[in-house]
Structures are given as C-alpha cells and as structure tokens.
Enzyme design. Sequence first.
Site, PDB file in Angstrom:
ATOM      1  N   GLU A  72     -22.579 -15.621  16.724  1.00 17.10           N
ATOM      2  CA  GLU A  72     -21.474 -16.212  16.449  1.00 17.10           C
ATOM      3  C   GLU A  72     -21.905 -17.805  16.342  1.00 17.10           C
ATOM      4  O   GLU A  72     -21.393 -18.532  15.497  1.00 17.10           O
ATOM      5  CB  GLU A  72     -20.225 -16.214  17.567  1.00 17.10           C
ATOM      6  N   HIS A  75     -24.273 -18.555  13.283  1.00 17.57           N
ATOM      7  CA  HIS A  75     -23.475 -18.525  12.095  1.00 17.57           C
ATOM      8  C   HIS A  75     -22.545 -19.963  11.995  1.00 17.57           C
ATOM      9  O   HIS A  75     -22.566 -20.615  10.997  1.00 17.57           O
ATOM     10  CB  HIS A  75     -22.197 -17.469  12.136  1.00 17.57           C
ATOM     11  N   HIS A 134     -11.103 -16.208   5.107  1.00 13.20           N
ATOM     12  CA  HIS A 134     -12.496 -16.867   5.526  1.00 13.20           C
ATOM     13  C   HIS A 134     -13.306 -16.291   4.628  1.00 13.20           C
ATOM     14  O   HIS A 134     -14.392 -17.179   3.649  1.00 13.20           O
ATOM     15  CB  HIS A 134     -12.593 -16.612   6.933  1.00 13.20           C
ATOM     16  N   HIS A 244      -9.492   0.936  -1.990  1.00 16.28           N
ATOM     17  CA  HIS A 244     -10.838   0.122  -2.248  1.00 16.28           C
ATOM     18  C   HIS A 244     -11.925   0.985  -2.999  1.00 16.28           C
ATOM     19  O   HIS A 244     -12.509   0.351  -4.033  1.00 16.28           O
ATOM     20  CB  HIS A 244     -11.549  -0.273  -0.822  1.00 16.28           C
ATOM     21  N   HIS A 304     -24.457  -4.891   1.006  1.00 14.10           N
ATOM     22  CA  HIS A 304     -23.104  -4.809   0.154  1.00 14.10           C
ATOM     23  C   HIS A 304     -22.369  -6.083  -0.167  1.00 14.10           C
ATOM     24  O   HIS A 304     -21.837  -6.317  -1.201  1.00 14.10           O
ATOM     25  CB  HIS A 304     -22.235  -3.580   0.954  1.00 14.10           C
TER      26      HIS A 304
END
Length: 326
Positions: A72, A75, A134, A244, A304
Amino acid sequence: MQLSNILKITLVFTLMVILMGAYTRLSDAGLGCPDWPGCYGHLTVPNETHEIAKAEQYFPEFTVEQDKAWLEMIHRYIAGTLGLMVLGILIICLRQEEAPKKLPVFISALIIFQALLGMWTVTMKLMPIVVMSHLLGGFTLFCLLFLLYLRTKPLRIPGGDIYARKLAPLAVLGLVVLVIQIMLGGWTSSNYAALACTSLPICEGNWVDNLRFADAFSPFQGEHPSFEFGVLDYPTRMTIHVTHRIWGVITAILLLWLAIKLLKAQSSTMRNSGLLLIALVIIQVGLGISNVVMHLPLSIAVSHNGGAAILLLCVVFINYALWRKA
C-alpha cells in the site's frame, strides 16, 4: 529535456501506478494501512516492536501485516511521485507559449481528485463505488496524458483518407463500449466478484434465474464496518460477473470489426493501428479466459488490468487520428 520526452516518462510512470494499484487491490492490501497518507501514523510501515505495539494500540481493530502495508505504501509513494511529475508538466506548459494550457490544468485538477479518491478508498474502507472511481480516474489520467503527448508532438496522419474518416463514428462507439466494459471490470473487482463464475462460456448452474441487476449495480450497499472481501451475496456478485463477461464479448466483437475495417484504410498509420487493435483484443480476451480457468492468478489478473489500459490508449489514439482536422 523536451516536453514530449517528459510526457513519455510520465506515461510509463502512470502505467506503473495503474499496475501497482491493481496488484495492491488484488493482493487484498487495500487496507494494509488503515490511515492516510501515512501508515499507522508513520511515514513508513511500522517495523520495530514498539512501533507495531503502538500502532495496534491506536488501531485495535487491525493487525499490522507488513507485507500488505508495504504494498500500500509503495503504491502511495509512486502515486505521489506521479503527482509531482504532473505538477512539473503543468509548470512547463504554462511557461511555454506554444504549449497547451487547458489540458494540463485539467490533468492537474484530476490528479488532485485522484489523491482524494485514494484517501476515501482507505477512510471509507474500500467502498466499491469509491474503489471503482479511483480505478477509472487512473485510466482517465493515462488517456489525458497521452492526448497531451499527441498534441505536443503532432503526428503525420493523412487527412485525405476518406474511407478511414468515415469510420470515425464507429470508433467513438467502440470507445464508449470499451469504457463501459472497463467500468464493469472495475465494479467486478471492487465487489470481489471475479470468481463468482468459474466455468465457461457464461456461468455454472441455473444462473439466468439468479440474476439481480438492481442489487448488483446499486452504488449504495448500506453501512458496513468494512467492504473488504465484499458484502454482496453470491447471486448479486454472479450478476456482476456475468454482465462483465457478456459485455466483454460485445466489446471484443465491436473492436475487432473496427480493426478489420481499419486494415482497408489508405493510411499506413491507421492500418497499423488496426493490426495493433486486433492483437490487443486477442490478448485481453485470452487474459480474461485465463483468469477464469486458472482461478484468478495474481500475475494474470494484474496483466488484465494493464492490458485494458493499453487497449484503451489504442482506441483513444484511433479516435484522435480519425477526428482531428486534416
């Protein structure tokens, strides 16, 4: 260093932030640090025994997991560096008379909003609508920086290719359909619905009778101490996953149709774009199928996400090339 070169570096950095964000989310490390912008009140992850004890005293509902906390924080460090790079681009554009002005100002505003979304992702305990927003903000930033790059370094795209110009409306449709598919992917991930269906081509069991669209796509999911690992029941997550997947088929068919038509264009730039689009669609479909067959391995799931970002950039370029003035 020229502005175009700085933008190239920034684009690579933005993709790194997108990939790192996906890795953090898919590693269930989104709440690795329960506060923001620090981590348990520190600028880095608590390491010493007394630091960990103090952190768990102030955050008794959390256990310090250093591996997740470092994911975290890394990032956040990369995202913060990207923010400084965008600020530098804004300053350069404002100082150079010939450089665009409105677009870099908008990009700077967007990255500030992205920082707020990053904060809300933590403070609202991974609320899906915030997490998805986000993700979309990162993709939007990626595209806008690419458009700024294209504007600062004009490309030679022949304007006399009447056949290619007629494909512009189809390219817009492809872009809209792709954006919806990316939104569905973000909603699937933020609701932990990626493994709701583990068979092909659609879903196992009597899935048609269990569809719950109203619950699946409601942005309001009630109040919960945390949204980590999802709060929706299986039929609702299955509905998200199936939507999806089906929309992914529609997206692939439409983009391949656009790509095949581009192969007939006079412009080599548009023909090459068509070839690249075909390759990216095939790769992205392959990664999606691999996620189902292999039960969402981390490397493929992150790829992906990255593939979606590159595919979006390709479609944005095609639209830019077809719609820009000759």
